[in-house]
Structure formats: C-alpha cells, structure tokens
Design a protein around this motif. Structure first.
Motif, PDB file in Angstrom:
ATOM      1  N   VAL A  88       0.833  -1.203   0.000  1.00  3.65           N
ATOM      2  CA  VAL A  88       0.000   0.000   0.000  1.00  3.65           C
ATOM      3  C   VAL A  88       0.871   1.257   0.000  1.00  3.65           C
ATOM      4  O   VAL A  88       0.587   2.236  -0.693  1.00  3.65           O
ATOM      5  N   THR A 107       0.831   4.276  -2.647  1.00  6.25           N
ATOM      6  CA  THR A 107       0.760   5.692  -2.251  1.00  6.25           C
ATOM      7  C   THR A 107       1.914   6.464  -2.861  1.00  6.25           C
ATOM      8  O   THR A 107       1.748   7.575  -3.360  1.00  6.25           O
ATOM      9  N   ARG A 143     -14.264  16.835  -3.651  1.00  4.35           N
ATOM     10  CA  ARG A 143     -13.588  15.594  -4.025  1.00  4.35           C
ATOM     11  C   ARG A 143     -14.092  15.165  -5.387  1.00  4.35           C
ATOM     12  O   ARG A 143     -15.172  15.564  -5.804  1.00  4.35           O
ATOM     13  N   ASP A 164     -14.241   9.313  -4.343  1.00 13.85           N
ATOM     14  CA  ASP A 164     -13.879   9.806  -3.011  1.00 13.85           C
ATOM     15  C   ASP A 164     -13.727   8.672  -2.006  1.00 13.85           C
ATOM     16  O   ASP A 164     -13.430   8.915  -0.850  1.00 13.85           O
ATOM     17  N   GLY A 165     -13.912   7.457  -2.451  1.00 14.82           N
ATOM     18  CA  GLY A 165     -13.817   6.339  -1.525  1.00 14.82           C
ATOM     19  C   GLY A 165     -12.471   5.646  -1.577  1.00 14.82           C
ATOM     20  O   GLY A 165     -11.478   6.236  -1.995  1.00 14.82           O
ATOM     21  N   ALA A 166     -12.448   4.402  -1.127  1.00 14.98           N
ATOM     22  CA  ALA A 166     -11.211   3.628  -1.150  1.00 14.98           C
ATOM     23  C   ALA A 166     -11.539   2.200  -1.551  1.00 14.98           C
ATOM     24  O   ALA A 166     -12.646   1.721  -1.324  1.00 14.98           O
ATOM     25  N   LEU A 184      -5.966  -3.491   3.216  1.00 13.90           N
ATOM     26  CA  LEU A 184      -5.782  -2.089   3.596  1.00 13.90           C
ATOM     27  C   LEU A 184      -6.442  -1.195   2.554  1.00 13.90           C
ATOM     28  O   LEU A 184      -6.412  -1.495   1.360  1.00 13.90           O
ATOM     29  N   PRO A 185      -7.038  -0.095   3.015  1.00 19.10           N
ATOM     30  CA  PRO A 185      -7.722   0.771   2.066  1.00 19.10           C
ATOM     31  C   PRO A 185      -6.754   1.638   1.256  1.00 19.10           C
ATOM     32  O   PRO A 185      -5.782   2.166   1.789  1.00 19.10           O
ATOM     33  N   PRO A 194      -7.103   4.882  -1.501  1.00 22.77           N
ATOM     34  CA  PRO A 194      -8.073   5.792  -2.094  1.00 22.77           C
ATOM     35  C   PRO A 194      -8.173   5.566  -3.604  1.00 22.77           C
ATOM     36  O   PRO A 194      -7.158   5.395  -4.287  1.00 22.77           O
ATOM     37  N   ASP A 215      -6.212   7.937  -5.736  1.00 20.68           N
ATOM     38  CA  ASP A 215      -4.791   7.591  -5.884  1.00 20.68           C
ATOM     39  C   ASP A 215      -4.590   6.658  -7.066  1.00 20.68           C
ATOM     40  O   ASP A 215      -3.631   6.795  -7.829  1.00 20.68           O
TER      41      ASP A 215
END
Lengths: 403, 632
Positions: free
Chosen positions: B6, B10, B125, B130-132, B138-139, B141, B144
């Motif tokens: 993750v 990121t 947003r 706007d979610g993940a 693990l979340p 976005p 991303d």
C-alpha cells in the motif's frame, strides 16, 4: 559604464536620503503604537486579526482615547521573515518614535522582535506567537505575550487525553519548533498524568509539504489507540482527507492542537473530522455577554463573523490601552511597570498579565469537533482559563532567566 | 507486507502528482532553455481556477470539465505571457528569463490574494472517486489509483506527441539545434509559444488535479517550485521520461523513508539530487547540455579597469556615502547598512557568476554559514564582534571548499542545481539541529560591540567592508587570476590547452565568493541581532540572483546598483503597502523589458555604443564572436 555606475550610486543614495529622512510629523496629542504582522505571508490569519485591532482602536478612541489622547497605529508587514520584522520594528521605534510595539504571528518573528525589544529597551506585546521560549527560556523584561502558549494548550489537551482509555499513542506534527515543542510538552504532561501510556509512532512531515497518504498509512501501521495531531492549514486538510479515506480515524481518538479555530476548521466544511478533541474558538456558540457585545460590534462593522485572529487583535489593543491608561506615560519603564499584573475584561472574560513571566492568562475553548449543516463546529466545549494551565511559580522561575 | 504494497501504491500516486506538475517544466526548458520560475505560479493558478469552476459545475462531468477548462484557461494566460513578455527577452543573457518569471510569480501571488481572498480553499472531491478500495486488507483511495494511471498516460501522450507528430519532430529538432531549425525556415516564434503553452497547460492541469487531495492556498507556488526543478534536474533536463523516473524515485523513497526516519521528508529530495548529480552529472536521462550561446563573454565589450575619471567619481560616491550619517537618522542608517550588506552579498555572487561563469542558485548557503558562524561564535565562546566577523567568512569559506569541490565538476544549470541542493541541505541542518542552531527559533542576542553599536558606527563599518570587498573583487577580476578565470569561462578548451585547469580555477573562485558571502552574512547577523534558518533558504538565494541580474550579469560590478535598487525597493514597498509583491514584481518585469542587459549593462551600452561607433572608422572589422563553448 562605471561612470554611470557611480552616478547611479550617487543618485540612489540621494533618493534614499529623501526617502528616509522625511519623518512624518504626528500631532502632539497622539500616542503612536507600532504594529507588525505577516500580512502578505499569512492573510488567512492576519486579515481577521487586523479587523479585530481596528475595531478595538475605533472603540478606544470613540470613548475618549487614552486619558484624552488619541491612539494612532502604524502598521507594518513583515512578510513572514524575522529579519524583515526587525527592520520594521526599527523603523517604528527609531523613525516613527512609537510608544511600544506589538503584533507578530510566527514564533521566530516574535522572538526576533522580542530580542530587538530587549536590546532597544522598548515594550513589545506579542499577540499570536505561541512558542514557550518567548516568555520562558528567552524571556525578557520588555516582552509580554497574549495568547495561551504552546505549553498551556498542551496542558489543556493532555488533561482531556488522560481521561481517554487510550494507551498507545501516535503523534504527527509539522517538522519545526512549534510542532516539536507541542509534541514534547504533551508527551511529558500526559505521561505525568497517566504513566502507563506509550508513544508508539511519530511522523514529522515538513510544514506545508505533508505527504498525507504516506503519513496516514505509516501512522495506521503502528496500530495506535489514539493520535495527537499538530498539523494545521493545508497540511491538516490533506491529512484529514487521506486519513478519513484510509480509515485512520475510525475507532481511534484524536487529540488536536488548534483545529477548533475557525481559521482551520471552516475551510474543511462538511469534511471536518468528527469527535476530535481540540482547542479552538466556537464563535457561534459562546453566549457570554462580553463575547456577544464584541461579536455584535464586529459583525456590524465588517458584516462577517469574527475569527480567533480577530479576538487576538481586539484584545491586544484593549490591553495596550489599559497599559497606557495605567502608566499615564509613554516611558518604557513606566509601561513595563504598568503592564506587569494588569487585569482587564475581554470577550473571553477577565485576564491578567502575569508579573512573573509576562504571560497573559487568556485561555482557550476545549471541546469536540462535529459537523452541523455541512459545517465543522465545536460542541461540548468549555472555556479553560489559562491561569489554571501554567506550571507553579517555582518552576516558572527555573524556566525563565532571572534578574 | 500489505503495508509495503500500500505504501508503494501511495508512493506511485505521489510520483504521478509530482510528475504531472513537473513535466511541463521539462518540456519548456528542453526547447526554450527558459528557467521558468513562474511554473509554480501557474500550477497554483490552475488549482484556483479549477476550484472556482468546480464550485459551479456539478457532477462527474462538471468536475472533469472544470479541471480541463481550468488548465486550458491558464494555458491561454501562459501563451499571452509568452507573447507579450518572454518573446522580448529571448536574446537577453541566460537566466534573465528567470528574473522575468520571478517577477511574474510575485505578481501572481498578490493577484491570487486579491481575486480569491485570504482564506485557504478546499475544493470538492472527485465525484465517484472519493472512496477507497481494499488492497490486501488495507484501504487505498480510488483517486490515488486514478493518479497512478494518469501519470503514465500523460507520459505516453507526450511521447506520442513528440515522436509521432510533425510538431513534435520540430520541437525535438529545436531542442537539438535551435539555429538549424530556424535556418530550415521553421517559425521559431510560434514553436516557442506552442511549447510554452503546452508546458503551462500541464502545470495548471497538475495543480487542478490536486484539489481533491489538499487545500488550495497561497503557498502552493513556492512549495512546489523547488520540487519540480529537482525532479526535472534529477531526470535530466528536457527528458520527460527521466522526469517520470525521478518522480517515482523521490516519491517512493519518501513513502518508505518516513517509516524508518519520520523526519526525513524535509531534506530527502535534495539529498537525492546531490547524490544523483555527483554520480551522474546530467541526471538520469539527460545529455551533456548545449548551453547555446554563452552570452557573458561575447555580449560585453571587453572589461576595463576604471579610468582615472571614473575612479574619481567612484571616490566621490564613496565619500558621499560616508557622509550619510550627517543626513540620515538612525533608521535610515540601519537601512543603509542593510543595503551595504546586500552589496557585499551581491558582488560576491557576481564574482562567481559574471567573472567565473558559474550561476549559483544556492548562494544563501555561504551567507547563512557566515551568519551562523558569527552567531555561534558569540553564543558559544562569547567572542567579541571583531572576532566573530572573522569567524563568519571562515565559515563561508569552509562551506564553499566542501560544496565547491563537488559543484565545480558540473556546469550550467546542473551546477546551479547542485549548489541549490547543498544550500537546502545546509538549511535543513540549521532547521533540524535544534541543540546547536536553536532550530526554527534561531539564535538571539547577537548584537555589535559597544563601539559599533550606534547606527552611524555600524553603518561606517559596513561601508568600509563593502568598499574593500568591491575593490578587492574588482582587483581580482583584473589580476592574472581573473584573466585565467575569464579564459576558462569564455573558452574552456582553449584555456585548458594553454595549461589552465578549469576545475581548479573555478574552485578558487567559488571559495573566494563563498568567503565574501560569509562576511556579508556575519554583518547581517550583527545588524539584526538574531539569526534564523530563513537566511539559508531559497528566497535568500533568489534575492542575490535578482540583484546580480538587475545590475547586469555581463558587468564587473553592476550588482552594486542592483543590490541598492532591489534592497531599497523591497524595504520601502514592504513598509508602504501590503501589495509589495505586486508592485515589486511589476517593477522587475518592467526593468527586464526596459533594460534587458540589467540596469548597469543597459546604461553602459547606451553610453558606450555611440562612442564606439564614433571611434571606430566605418567598415572596420568588428571582433568576431568566438564559437559557443560546451558543444564538444
């Protein structure tokens, strides 16, 4: 070429002469106050601040001024740079002959002016700067500070944090003196109140350049029960957004410096975090008569609600007026003597300028954040008097150079 | 394991953000050789315009339309700027465009404040993003993920544009050899306008894409500008793929670095740049740079020492300056002292830039080292001012000897960026090493000795130092060493053929320059009484550059005038108005257009031009310009 160079040199020196030698002539009955702040660098904070002090000065002069004399303010921008602030202070003191200087936002700007004040023996009332050094380790006879210091805000938050069941704490703070000392004091005070807490992770993103996603993920990886946040401004927005999307704040307590101040909470709108324990200023819900009077006057003049900066600017000049009235003189020694221990009423209640360390007892509101009607607000808040969150006199004497 | 995956994603998302912000700069620099300082300002404008548009346009379509329209609007502004301002100054000395775009940046900062108000703005947003999504539990976005895709997409689109269209072929040809493209009948004007507009579109697009992630603020421009330069330089100037690789490297190092060293972000980027440039002097995919026409040596009339008449005039000016305490009050004198310190700082940089041909973006390092050296000497050893004023320049010298050893191996913009990297590393040391430097709270109580504490005495002290500094540096220019240095600058190959070592000569010049800057810094500490890390920061380096460029980079000591004008203007404007940046920016832009050789350079040209024509019989051969260096 060099002929021209030297000619230009001569011309510009002559222009310079005209520029700086023509001191403006003030009226005899004016009391001049020098004011310096980071107007161009930090307008979000300093514009409401300027409105606040302008309101105060208007009120002071409307009600007879200082024992009949009019208060005149000469205001300067420091562009957020300590060296420029010293230049401005020097202009105000050496050229304009002001009775005292006030203002400042950044801690380092405040310290630079305070050191200038000590050297030139002129009174400086710092409004915003939060660093503990300005009244303690670098404290001096001529410098006073209005806002609740870093230590006081940390003490207010640590008191609330100790009531939480959380044992494992993580911290995130901007990587400069303010963030560092906020975390340090909070840690000390929380450990004192609750010796079994442990700090399992810390993040130090650079001011204004947080990498929100990576920071949020790194904090989550440490699996803390609670988080201490010292981020503010654009960094806070990014941290809140990334943290929320990544579920960092789910089932975790968050304790946060300054987040309840409208300057920082308002921009977040409906995305404001909920249930954070914060210090701040809920202008919409403080219904004491002192505050209502202030707020009505402010809204009538500007057609806009006050920010925390407005209150700081307002109280700053009310304090100055009281000092001048009490001193009945503009001599620095008289002013310092008058300022020590002076009390006055403010929109937040009565405050005193402590003689022992020149820190005012202005407090802050501590409460929880919530979202109402698509706006971030503070709820369940209480005004905490700054006087209750300072160390004992014996400790203060150790912290501050004596003599 | 999940954490690392993750964190890697990121990092990729941040790499894309960084690349999108930086690729436009690389495109512009590759073709036009403009160091576009206003890139950050356009990035910020993109975010602001996108904020305004997305407030009005609803829904997913509205959001993305808002982003693209914002980029297009800002690109249009960029095109207008190129046509109205930059076109006029392409022929000015190298780096002069930096000064012009710096002026534009100052203006944009105040304009943004006037248009959008003082508060930070938080845009919407991205609708539907706007979610993940969950990756290995693990979340991550969704926005991303979009960025992770968008970066390579833009890279691919740019590659196609450059390699599969006629326009792209012309652009690449212009990157290789501008003169040849012009000789083949391609209208360079429109090519440059097109490239600049594309670069600005990308900058604004990069800025607009940030609104779902962070707040739109007045500081966006300055917070991104250094980073995009670093990315472009690490990647290799003009190489878009290189910029992408550099963005990935930096973002990933940061994402994983903070897991180990939470405070690393502050300095990481500049450490990486220093290491990369030391190992690979032209970045990942860059080529040895063609500096085009090296203007300094050619555009000038040969430098001459002062004639007796000029010497008399200079002496008169110094005498006049020495009499100032009779005319000025104590505030005027302290401003005078500040101006004189700026003069020392500016001439120290000018010696390196004009005589040495070494454009430094990090001159603040030696100024700051001098200031900290003096302040620490007072704080630790309780040394008196006189001794501390010796420690300051020694600290500057020490810094210059260490950093210069690496820097002089490089040349051109890579040299400049390595000096910037060292300055930023020095800054972060002053900022982080709280026990020694006091960190952000600085060092207080650095006041002059009693004899120099009156404003007049301190003014005379700085005047004496400034006069000696300017004269010594001028003397060096016309000494055998100065001739060697200029030989190296004008023709490295020929100079080395007659036995002059480029590196050694430039190393000495670098050290001399650093020493003088350190002296200026030491005086500055005593003038202000306190010292903070901001003396080491990028704006201090920019101030020095601006003073030299304003004075005239092709002159021996025109920066004396540049320093006087610039320092006086900024102090006076700061005191007189809140819109000081708008006015100062406009003044700089005006000066750039009106005096494209700097104030002193242009005036000297005005005076000397007719004189030379009058002296030279008609038809006499003009000296033939040497072929440009650096094309080996």
């Amino acid at each position: 070429m060099l002929k021209t160079l030297s000619r230009l040199f001569a011309i510009s020196t002559l222009v310079g002469t005209g520029l700086v030698a023509s001191a403006p002539a003030g009226l005899a009955a004016d009391i001049k106050i020098g004011e310096i702040n980071s107007y161009s660098a930090l307008p979000a904070f300093t514009e409401p601040y300027r409105k606040g002090w302008q309101l105060a000065v208007e009120e002071i002069n409307a009600s007879g001024g200082i024992n009949g004399d009019k208060l005149v303010v000469i205001s300067k921008d420091d562009g957020g740079k300590p060296a420029a602030a010293v230049t401005a202070a020097n202009e105000l003191v050496a050229r304009d002959g002001v009775a005292l200087i006030t203002g400042g936002f950044f801690s380092n700007v405040g310290l630079a002016i305070a050191d200038y004040a000590k050297h030139k023996k002129v009174l400086y009332l710092a409004g915003e700067p939060l660093t503990d050094a300005i009244t303690w380790s670098e404290g001096n006879k001529y410098t006073f500070r209005l806002r609740p210091s870093n230590y006081m805000q940390a003490a207010m938050l640590a008191e609330q944090a100790a009531k939480l069941p959380a044992k494992r704490w993580a911290t995130v703070a901007p990587n400069y003196e303010y963030g560092q000392s906020a975390v340090k004091v909070f840690k000390e005070l929380l450990k004192k109140a609750k010796p079994d807490v442990e700090f399992v992770a810390e993040q130090w993103p650079p001011l204004g350049k947080i990498d929100g996603g990576a920071v949020a993920q790194a904090l989550a990886a440490a699996k803390p029960d609670a988080i201490l946040n010292v981020e503010f401004g654009a960094d806070l927005v990014q941290f809140v957004r990334e943290g929320t999307t990544r579920g960092l704040f789910k089932d975790r307590s968050v304790v946060s410096f300054l987040t309840g101040e409208p300057e920082y909470l308002e921009p977040l709108k409906a995305e404001a975090p909920e249930g954070w324990i914060v210090t701040g200023y809920p202008w919409y819900a403080v219904d004491t008569p002192e505050h209502q009077t202030f707020m009505k006057a402010y809204e009538a003049k500007y057609d806009q609600h006050p920010y925390l900066g407005s209150v700081v600017g307002y109280v700053e000049f009310k304090t100055i007026a009281e000092i001048l009235k009490k001193a009945k003189s503009t001599e620095t020694d008289d002013l310092v003597a008058a300022a020590e221990g002076i009390s006055l009423d403010t929109p937040f209640g009565k405050i005193t300028m402590r003689a022992i360390d020149h820190q005012s007892t202005l407090g802050a509101f501590v409460g929880k954040t919530a979202v109402k009607d698509g706006k971030g607000v503070m709820v369940d808040f209480k005004y905490e008097d700054g006087a209750n969150y300072l160390p004992s006199d014996a400790e203060v004497k150790k912290l501050r150079p004596q003599g | 394991m999940a954490l690392y995956v993750v964190q890697f994603l990121t990092g990729l998302a941040n790499a894309s953000s960084l690349f999108l912000a930086a690729c436009g700069l690389s495109v512009i620099f590759g073709v036009t050789r403009i160091v576009n300082f206003a890139h950050g300002a356009f990035y910020m404008l993109g975010a602001y315009v996108a904020y305004s548009l997305t407030q009005r346009l609803e829904g997913g379509l509205g959001f993305w339309a808002g982003i693209l329209v914002a980029a297009a609007v800002v690109a249009l502004v960029g095109a207008l700027l190129e046509m109205s301002l930059l076109r006029r100054i392409y022929r000015a000395p190298e780096l002069f465009q930096l000064l012009a775009t710096f002026g534009v940046t100052l203006m944009v900062e105040d304009l943004v404040h006037l248009i959008w108000g003082p508060q930070d703005l938080v845009g919407p947003r991205a609708p539907g993003l706007d979610g993940a999504v969950t990756v290995l539990g693990l979340p991550v976005p969704t926005y991303d993920l979009l960025l992770i895709v968008l970066g390579p997409l833009v890279l691919g689109a740019l590659w196609l544009l450059m390699h599969r269209t006629r326009w792209g072929v012309l652009v690449r040809a212009a990157t290789e050899d501008r003169d040849m493209v012009a000789a083949l009948g391609v209208n360079q004007k429109w090519l440059f306008t097109g490239v600049f507009t594309l670069g600005i579109f990308l900058a604004a697009f990069g800025g607009a894409l940030q609104i779902p992630r962070t707040a739109v603020t007045h500081q966006m421009d300055l917070s991104i500008i250094a980073e995009v330069f670093v990315v472009v330089v690490i990647g290799g100037l003009g190489s878009i793929t290189g910029a992408f690789l550099a963005a990935v490297l930096i973002a990933e190092l940061n994402a994983f670095g903070i897991l180990v060293l939470p405070g690393i972000s502050l300095v990481l980027m500049f450490l990486v740049m220093a290491v990369v440039l030391v190992i690979r002097p032209w970045g990942f995919l860059g080529k040895p740079i063609q500096t085009g026409v090296k203007t300094i040596g050619e555009a000038t009339r040969p430098w001459r020492p002062w004639s007796p008449a000029t010497s008399v005039l200079v002496a008169a000016a110094i005498l006049l300056a020495a009499l100032m305490p009779l005319l000025l009050g104590s505030y005027g004198l302290s401003v005078g002292a500040q101006i004189l310190i700026a003069v020392v700082f500016a001439v120290s940089l000018q010696f390196q830039m004009s005589t040495g041909g070494l454009d430094s973006f990090g001159h603040a390092a030696y100024f700051g080292l001098g200031a900290y050296g003096a302040a620490l000497a007072v704080e630790w050893s309780g040394l008196p001012m006189e001794a501390a004023l010796l420690v300051g320049p020694l600290a500057g010298l020490a810094g210059a000897l260490v950093f210069g050893w690496f820097c002089v191996r490089l040349s051109g913009v890579y040299f400049a960026m390595l000096t910037l990297a060292f300055a930023q590393i020095t800054w972060s040391v002053a900022f982080q090493w709280v026990e020694v430097t006091g960190g952000d709270n600085g060092i207080l109580g650095v006041w002059p000795s009693d004899w120099a504490s009156s404003p007049a005495a301190f003014y005379w002290l700085t005047l004496a130092v400034a006069v000696v500094c300017v004269l010594v540096l001028r003397h060096l220019v016309f000494s055998p060493f100065g001739y060697r240095l200029r030989a190296v600058r004008d023709s490295t190959v020929r100079a080395e053929a007659i036995g002059i070592s480029r590196q050694r000569t430039q190393y000495v010049a670098f050290a001399v320059s650093g020493t003088a800057a350190g002296l200026a810094g030491a005086l500055f500490a005593f003038l202000k009484g306190s010292i903070f890390p901001d003396v080491l920061s990028i704006p201090t380096s920019i101030d020095a550059l601006v003073m030299v460029l304003l004075g005239g980079v092709a002159t021996v000591s025109g920066s004396v005038v540049g320093a006087i004008v610039y320092t006086m203007a900024s102090i006076w404007l700061m005191s007189a108005t809140d819109l000081s940046r708008l006015v100062l920016g406009a003044v700089i832009v005006f000066l750039v257009v009106a005096f494209p050789q700097g104030i002193v350079g242009s005036l000297a040209g005005l005076v000397a031009g007719p004189l030379e024509r009058w002296r030279r019989p008609a038809g006499a051969a003009r000296p033939v310009a040497l072929p440009a260096e650096g094309r080996q």
